[in-house]
Design a protein around this motif. Structure first.
Motif, PDB file in Angstrom:
ATOM      1  N   ARG A  55       1.967  33.809 -24.008  1.00  0.00           N
ATOM      2  CA  ARG A  55       2.664  34.361 -22.852  1.00  0.00           C
ATOM      3  C   ARG A  55       3.049  35.797 -23.148  1.00  0.00           C
ATOM      4  N   SER A  56       2.971  36.609 -22.119  1.00  0.00           N
ATOM      5  CA  SER A  56       3.362  38.005 -22.253  1.00  0.00           C
ATOM      6  C   SER A  56       4.134  38.402 -21.011  1.00  0.00           C
ATOM      7  N   ALA A  57       5.282  39.021 -21.206  1.00  0.00           N
ATOM      8  CA  ALA A  57       6.047  39.523 -20.060  1.00  0.00           C
ATOM      9  C   ALA A  57       5.229  40.591 -19.346  1.00  0.00           C
ATOM     10  N   ALA A  58       5.242  40.558 -18.037  1.00  0.00           N
ATOM     11  CA  ALA A  58       4.410  41.479 -17.261  1.00  0.00           C
ATOM     12  C   ALA A  58       4.763  42.926 -17.596  1.00  0.00           C
ATOM     13  N   GLY A  59       3.758  43.696 -17.946  1.00  0.00           N
ATOM     14  CA  GLY A  59       3.955  45.120 -18.186  1.00  0.00           C
ATOM     15  C   GLY A  59       4.732  45.458 -19.433  1.00  0.00           C
ATOM     16  N   VAL A  60       4.867  44.533 -20.385  1.00  0.00           N
ATOM     17  CA  VAL A  60       5.622  44.814 -21.594  1.00  0.00           C
ATOM     18  C   VAL A  60       4.935  45.901 -22.409  1.00  0.00           C
ATOM     19  N   SER A  61       5.708  46.753 -23.032  1.00  0.00           N
ATOM     20  CA  SER A  61       5.179  47.874 -23.815  1.00  0.00           C
ATOM     21  C   SER A  61       5.684  47.769 -25.242  1.00  0.00           C
ATOM     22  N   PRO A  62       4.991  48.410 -26.204  1.00  0.00           N
ATOM     23  CA  PRO A  62       5.394  48.290 -27.608  1.00  0.00           C
ATOM     24  C   PRO A  62       6.739  48.927 -27.922  1.00  0.00           C
ATOM     25  N   TRP A  63       7.265  49.761 -27.038  1.00  0.00           N
ATOM     26  CA  TRP A  63       8.584  50.335 -27.288  1.00  0.00           C
ATOM     27  C   TRP A  63       9.694  49.499 -26.630  1.00  0.00           C
ATOM     28  N   GLU A  64       9.290  48.417 -25.948  1.00  0.00           N
ATOM     29  CA  GLU A  64      10.270  47.563 -25.279  1.00  0.00           C
ATOM     30  C   GLU A  64      10.523  46.259 -26.020  1.00  0.00           C
ATOM     31  N   SER A  65       9.475  45.666 -26.609  1.00  0.00           N
ATOM     32  CA  SER A  65       9.633  44.382 -27.256  1.00  0.00           C
ATOM     33  C   SER A  65       8.602  44.224 -28.364  1.00  0.00           C
ATOM     34  N   GLU A  66       8.746  43.143 -29.132  1.00  0.00           N
ATOM     35  CA  GLU A  66       7.881  42.881 -30.267  1.00  0.00           C
ATOM     36  C   GLU A  66       6.931  41.726 -29.942  1.00  0.00           C
ATOM     37  N   LEU A  67       5.761  41.769 -30.539  1.00  0.00           N
ATOM     38  CA  LEU A  67       4.752  40.721 -30.395  1.00  0.00           C
ATOM     39  C   LEU A  67       4.881  39.749 -31.556  1.00  0.00           C
ATOM     40  N   TYR A  68       4.915  38.450 -31.248  1.00  0.00           N
ATOM     41  CA  TYR A  68       5.048  37.422 -32.276  1.00  0.00           C
ATOM     42  C   TYR A  68       3.845  36.477 -32.214  1.00  0.00           C
ATOM     43  N   VAL A  69       3.428  35.977 -33.376  1.00  0.00           N
ATOM     44  CA  VAL A  69       2.272  35.086 -33.471  1.00  0.00           C
ATOM     45  C   VAL A  69       2.619  33.906 -34.368  1.00  0.00           C
TER      46      VAL A  69
ATOM     47  N   PRO B 262       6.548  28.738 -34.188  1.00  0.00           N
ATOM     48  CA  PRO B 262       6.214  27.389 -34.666  1.00  0.00           C
ATOM     49  C   PRO B 262       4.721  27.106 -34.482  1.00  0.00           C
ATOM     50  N   ASP B 263       4.146  26.369 -35.408  1.00  0.00           N
ATOM     51  CA  ASP B 263       2.705  26.091 -35.343  1.00  0.00           C
ATOM     52  C   ASP B 263       2.344  25.150 -34.206  1.00  0.00           C
ATOM     53  N   GLY B 264       3.239  24.239 -33.849  1.00  0.00           N
ATOM     54  CA  GLY B 264       2.961  23.326 -32.750  1.00  0.00           C
ATOM     55  C   GLY B 264       1.675  22.545 -32.975  1.00  0.00           C
ATOM     56  N   SER B 265       0.733  22.705 -32.066  1.00  0.00           N
ATOM     57  CA  SER B 265      -0.538  21.982 -32.168  1.00  0.00           C
ATOM     58  C   SER B 265      -1.452  22.565 -33.226  1.00  0.00           C
ATOM     59  N   GLY B 266      -1.097  23.721 -33.757  1.00  0.00           N
ATOM     60  CA  GLY B 266      -1.950  24.375 -34.745  1.00  0.00           C
ATOM     61  C   GLY B 266      -2.906  25.377 -34.145  1.00  0.00           C
ATOM     62  N   ALA B 267      -2.984  25.418 -32.812  1.00  0.00           N
ATOM     63  CA  ALA B 267      -3.860  26.383 -32.143  1.00  0.00           C
ATOM     64  C   ALA B 267      -3.253  27.783 -32.230  1.00  0.00           C
ATOM     65  N   PRO B 268      -4.076  28.826 -32.287  1.00  0.00           N
ATOM     66  CA  PRO B 268      -3.552  30.197 -32.350  1.00  0.00           C
ATOM     67  C   PRO B 268      -2.749  30.528 -31.088  1.00  0.00           C
ATOM     68  N   GLN B 269      -1.533  31.005 -31.279  1.00  0.00           N
ATOM     69  CA  GLN B 269      -0.671  31.323 -30.155  1.00  0.00           C
ATOM     70  C   GLN B 269       0.105  32.609 -30.423  1.00  0.00           C
ATOM     71  N   TYR B 270       0.488  33.270 -29.328  1.00  0.00           N
ATOM     72  CA  TYR B 270       1.309  34.476 -29.437  1.00  0.00           C
ATOM     73  C   TYR B 270       2.345  34.465 -28.322  1.00  0.00           C
ATOM     74  N   GLN B 271       3.385  35.267 -28.510  1.00  0.00           N
ATOM     75  CA  GLN B 271       4.397  35.521 -27.479  1.00  0.00           C
ATOM     76  C   GLN B 271       4.761  36.990 -27.505  1.00  0.00           C
ATOM     77  N   TRP B 272       4.916  37.557 -26.321  1.00  0.00           N
ATOM     78  CA  TRP B 272       5.392  38.940 -26.218  1.00  0.00           C
ATOM     79  C   TRP B 272       6.524  38.943 -25.193  1.00  0.00           C
ATOM     80  N   PRO B 273       7.743  38.615 -25.625  1.00  0.00           N
ATOM     81  CA  PRO B 273       8.869  38.473 -24.683  1.00  0.00           C
ATOM     82  C   PRO B 273       9.389  39.838 -24.228  1.00  0.00           C
TER      83      PRO B 273
END
Length: 318
Positions: free
Chosen positions: A42-56, A89-100
């Motif tokens: 999931r990625s917040a709409a229009g998020v920029s690198p100076w606004e938030s961090e990307l997590y994997v 968290p690894d959850g199902s083990g599938a590659p996942q990312y979040q950009w809140p």
């Protein structure tokens, strides 16, 4: 997964979002397209690198390393948020990312453009830091989380004492978690109501850290002398008063009063004296418990931010 054609230079302390943005731009891709190769998320709409961090998560981290053409340990050393404590968290083990919308912890601070250029990076770089400021001692510049492009940094040439203080702070912090805690405790002491009436407060202005840092480092250095003896079980009950009197002579009576609270929270340790003097890299002793990598000074210190108790002032970081 095949690595992309062009390897992007690494910048120490850069945020993952900033690095991925540079990587995508170098290959003429959108960030969302590149992330689609890294994993699902999931990625917040229009998020920029100076606004938030990307997590994997762990699997997506491995994919990102393969895509970037870098050994995983090398990428983790440079990109703080790829380290284990910041993984999803690894959850199902599938590659996942979040950009809140907001970083889970830490602050996004503009990186030094001159340092980036030394690595061949001409695009803007954003660091992920525990506090909302960063001093480049190499080039004498102060950076923070301001989005003001007209004044992206403050030149510290007129204030060489600030750069000297930052070098001393880096030596303390580099010695291990205890050094970082003492710096945080020093800022906590400066937030005491007796002292805060005569000094700027963190968060009150962009330049407040520049005014506070030299004093905080002097306080932390004096704390270190006492804390080392305490951790080695060599501190006598009567040493606090002698130490306080010396601090008052050096730094003034207001700081002496504020340090009473810190001294009370750091009494001599009880129990058997260790066979070897503990290194500063080891876990800190009571009252501190742990040292999260992205915890700011007001979260790390054991000294209450007394200046906030009246409710008339906001938190140091808003």
């Amino acid at each position: 997964m095949r690595p992309l054609t062009y390897r992007q230079p690494l910048v120490d302390g850069e945020s993952t979002g900033s690095f991925v943005t540079r990587l995508a731009a170098r290959h003429g891709q959108s960030v969302s397209h590149l992330l689609g190769t890294v994993g699902e998320g999931r990625s917040a709409a229009g998020v920029s690198p100076w606004e938030s961090e990307l997590y994997v998560n762990r699997a997506a981290r491995q994919r990102l390393a393969e895509m970037a053409g870098r050994p995983l340990d090398q990428l983790m050393r440079a990109l703080v948020s790829l380290r284990d404590e910041h993984l999803l968290p690894d959850g199902s083990g599938a590659p996942q990312y979040q950009w809140p919308w907001r970083p889970h912890s830490g602050f996004l601070v503009r990186g030094c453009a001159l340092c980036a250029a030394r690595h061949g990076v001409l695009d803007p770089v954003w660091l992920i830091r525990p506090d909302p400021w960063h001093i480049c001692v190499r080039h004498g510049r102060f950076y923070d989380n301001s989005r003001e492009d007209r004044a992206s940094f403050i030149d510290l040439a007129p204030g060489p004492h600030v750069i000297q203080a930052e070098r001393r702070r880096l030596r303390l912090v580099g010695a291990g978690p205890v050094g970082r805690l003492l710096v945080a405790d020093a800022f906590g002491v400066l937030a005491h109501e007796v002292v805060a009436m005569h000094l700027p407060r963190l968060g009150s202005s962009r330049t407040a850290p520049l005014h506070l840092l030299p004093v905080a480092v002097r306080v932390a250095t004096r704390m270190a002398r006492l804390e080392r003896r305490r951790l080695e079980h060599r501190l006598r009950p009567d040493e606090h008063q002698h130490w306080r009197d010396q601090v008052v002579r050096d730094l003034g009576w207001r700081l002496g009063m504020a340090l009473d609270e810190w001294s009370r929270l750091h009494p001599p340790l009880q129990g058997r004296r260790p066979d070897l003097s503990p290194r500063w890299q080891q876990a800190p002793g009571s009252p501190h418990r742990d040292v999260p990598e992205m915890a700011s000074v007001d979260k790390l210190t054991c000294v209450p931010w007394r200046v906030l108790s009246s409710g008339r002032l906001p938190r140091p970081y808003g």
